[in-house]
Design a protein around this motif. Structure first.
Motif, short mmCIF file in Angstrom:
data_model
loop_
_atom_site.label_atom_id
_atom_site.label_comp_id
_atom_site.label_asym_id
_atom_site.label_seq_id
_atom_site.Cartn_x
_atom_site.Cartn_y
_atom_site.Cartn_z
N ASN A 1 0.82 -1.21 0.00
CA ASN A 1 0.00 0.00 0.00
C ASN A 1 0.86 1.26 0.00
N ARG A 2 1.97 1.20 0.70
CA ARG A 2 2.86 2.36 0.71
C ARG A 2 3.41 2.63 -0.70
N PHE A 3 3.78 1.55 -1.41
CA PHE A 3 4.26 1.73 -2.78
C PHE A 3 3.17 2.32 -3.67
N LEU A 4 1.94 1.79 -3.54
CA LEU A 4 0.84 2.29 -4.37
C LEU A 4 0.58 3.77 -4.11
N ILE A 5 0.53 4.12 -2.84
CA ILE A 5 0.31 5.54 -2.49
C ILE A 5 1.46 6.39 -3.03
N SER A 6 2.65 5.87 -2.93
CA SER A 6 3.81 6.61 -3.43
C SER A 6 3.71 6.84 -4.93
N TYR A 7 3.30 5.78 -5.70
CA TYR A 7 3.16 5.93 -7.14
C TYR A 7 2.09 6.95 -7.51
N PHE A 8 0.88 6.76 -6.95
CA PHE A 8 -0.20 7.69 -7.24
C PHE A 8 0.16 9.10 -6.82
N GLY A 9 0.76 9.24 -5.65
CA GLY A 9 1.16 10.55 -5.19
C GLY A 9 2.18 11.19 -6.11
N GLY A 10 3.14 10.39 -6.59
CA GLY A 10 4.12 10.92 -7.52
C GLY A 10 3.50 11.41 -8.81
N ILE A 11 2.55 10.61 -9.35
CA ILE A 11 1.88 11.01 -10.60
C ILE A 11 1.08 12.29 -10.39
N VAL A 12 0.31 12.34 -9.28
CA VAL A 12 -0.53 13.51 -9.02
C VAL A 12 0.33 14.76 -8.81
N ILE A 13 1.36 14.62 -7.99
CA ILE A 13 2.21 15.78 -7.70
C ILE A 13 2.91 16.27 -8.96
N ALA A 14 3.43 15.32 -9.78
CA ALA A 14 4.09 15.73 -11.02
C ALA A 14 3.12 16.42 -11.97
N SER A 15 1.90 15.88 -12.10
CA SER A 15 0.90 16.47 -12.98
C SER A 15 0.51 17.86 -12.51
N LEU A 16 0.22 17.99 -11.21
CA LEU A 16 -0.15 19.30 -10.68
C LEU A 16 0.98 20.31 -10.82
N SER A 17 2.20 19.85 -10.61
CA SER A 17 3.34 20.76 -10.74
C SER A 17 3.47 21.28 -12.17
N ILE A 18 3.37 20.37 -13.14
CA ILE A 18 3.46 20.79 -14.55
C ILE A 18 2.32 21.73 -14.91
N LEU A 19 1.09 21.38 -14.46
CA LEU A 19 -0.07 22.23 -14.76
C LEU A 19 0.08 23.61 -14.12
N THR A 20 0.57 23.65 -12.90
CA THR A 20 0.77 24.94 -12.22
C THR A 20 1.80 25.79 -12.94
N ILE A 21 2.90 25.17 -13.34
CA ILE A 21 3.93 25.92 -14.08
C ILE A 21 3.38 26.47 -15.38
#
Length: 483
Positions: free
Chosen positions: A5-25
């Protein structure tokens, strides 16, 4: 929370954070450049608002605009249509409209699509640039609105087909994004499966093995891990297997120590009881008046005295063995010349032993770091053993040889005594071992002599070995470091 579960959360979190960061920029960059908030509508309009036409396109547009201003009806002439067709060779498109009817359009354009998407008429020509969709193809254009001589509305469009990549992205961008998202999810699932196979599954198997070991099954076999298992998990499994083997060996050693303790207690009881029983028997004989003559009483008293001495020696050796085993005996090492040290021991034995021949073979310049007192005791025990078990009809010869082999000093003590049988030889260094038939012998042995020798040599970080054959003498080899 489980590792999975920690790995899954880490993956989803990484995708979401990367997407939001790119969109914000992108949003911040867009706001800085345009000064407006990038809503989907504004983004689309900005995306389709293309750059100006090229100089060639600009010249064609200016020429047609001048005609529309001065002689608008000429745009409807057949001769003008033939000139307009020449622009097709320059990859330009021209559209002429009168009211709501398309009166001319280039060959590569579709009339129905032009009618559907033609920009609105504007007398002031405020919006003269833009992008138009023609049958799925994107064109950027420049427009000029005018009036014909009969006051009907007229418009001219000069078009240039948009870049194919931009057109592709505009048309298929959503599907591309969706495909990227699906590929990302598939890659994440594949990565999760790989992690489960190479990390999570081996750890789960290791956990099950630990649970069974805690229930008492120490011999359980650790499951084989895949070859592509993570390095950390492989090292953890190897360390666990080493720990398991060490634990098994420790438990076996503990059982052996417990058995040795029981044997030691039994041996002590036997060896103490035998002389005590003898002493008590002779004392009771004296008290009961069995020894009537002075000679008999003297015999009884001598026997009691010898048994008491043997008992006292047994107690001393037992005490020494216990202190050595508990590491309670201090060792004081000093650099000694081996020949002088051995010669001193031999001279002491020669004082009260007349029927033994001693031979020493050694170099004078050999030195070792030893504890004088304890090593004297070890060598003396070995010489005493040779004297106790000498042949009755043959003079005892004890040869002591010193050799240097690879920075090691080897002291060999060899005799021509009775020797030791092959069955007894593996056990001679065990405490209280004297051979079953020797348990009641008159040699006075306690069974602790060789055990004490072994402990003393090991305290010197050395080794002691014994070679013997029945009726063919005994050889004891002591190996210590050269000083």
């Amino acid at each position: 929370m489980t590792i999975k579960n920690r790995f899954l959360i880490s993956y989803f979190g990484g995708i979401v954070i990367a997407s939001l960061s790119i969109l914000t920029i992108l949003c911040i960059t867009f706001y800085i450049i345009t000064g407006s908030i990038p809503t989907p509508k504004i983004l689309y309009q900005s995306f389709t608002n293309q750059r100006s036409l090229s100089p060639e396109e600009e010249m064609a547009y200016v020429e047609l605009r001048n005609i529309a201003k001065t002689e608008p009806d000429e745009l409807l002439s057949t001769a003008r249509y033939k000139e307009l067709q020449k622009l097709d060779n320059q990859s330009l498109g021209v559209v002429i409209r009168q009211n709501d009817e398309i009166v001319y359009y280039s060959e590569n354009l579709v009339e129905k699509s032009l009618i559907a998407h033609f920009p609105s008429f504007n007398t002031n020509n405020i919006e003269t640039k833009g992008t138009i969709d023609n049958d799925g193809g994107f064109y950027r254009y420049m427009k000029f609105d005018f009036y014909y001589s009969d006051k009907s509305k007229g418009s001219i469009l000069v078009l240039k087909k948009e870049n194919s990549l931009l057109e592709f992205l505009t048309k298929w961008g959503f599907l591309i994004i969706l495909l990227i998202v699906l590929i990302s999810i598939a890659a994440m699932l594949l990565s999760t499966q790989l992690l489960r196979k190479t990390i999570i599954k081996p750890l789960e198997n290791l956990g099950r093995v630990m649970s069974k070991m805690s229930d008492g099954d120490l011999e359980i076999k650790t499951p084989t891990i895949p070859t592509n298992t993570a390095k950390e998990v492989t090292e953890l499994t190897q360390d666990f297997q080493s720990m398991q083997q060490a634990l098994i060996a420790s438990i076996k050693e503990q059982k052996n120590l417990e058995n040795n303790r029981k044997e030691l207690i039994a041996s002590i009881s036997h060896d103490l009881k035998t002389p005590m029983t003898s002493i008590i028997g002779y004392v009771e004989g004296l008290l009961d008046g069995v020894a009537e003559s002075p000679e008999k009483r003297e015999k009884y008293l001598k026997t009691i005295h010898s048994r008491s001495l043997a008992l006292n020696k047994l107690i001393e050796e037992l005490f020494l063995y216990s202190k050595l085993d508990a590491e309670a005996v201090p060792f004081y090492f000093e650099r000694l010349q081996v020949v002088d040290f051995l010669s001193h021991i031999v001279e002491e034995f020669k004082l009260y032993t007349k029927n033994v021949q001693f031979i020493i073979q050694a170099h004078q310049d050999v030195y070792v770091n030893i504890d004088r007192l304890q090593m004297n005791r070890a060598i003396s025990n070995l010489i005493e053993n040779s004297m106790k078990f000498k042949k009755k009809n043959e003079a005892l010869v004890i040869m002591i040889k010193v050799e240097v082999i690879d920075q090691k000093v080897q002291i060999t003590i060899q005799d021509n005594g009775e020797g030791i049988s092959a069955l007894q030889l593996p056990y001679v260094f065990d405490h209280f071992y004297r051979g079953e038939e020797a348990r009641t012998s008159t040699t006075g042995g306690s069974g602790l002599g060789l055990a004490i020798v072994k402990q003393i040599i090991e305290k010197h970080h050395g080794q002691v070995m014994i070679h013997s054959e029945l009726n063919d003498g005994t050889t004891v080899v002591i190996v210590v470091d050269k000083a």
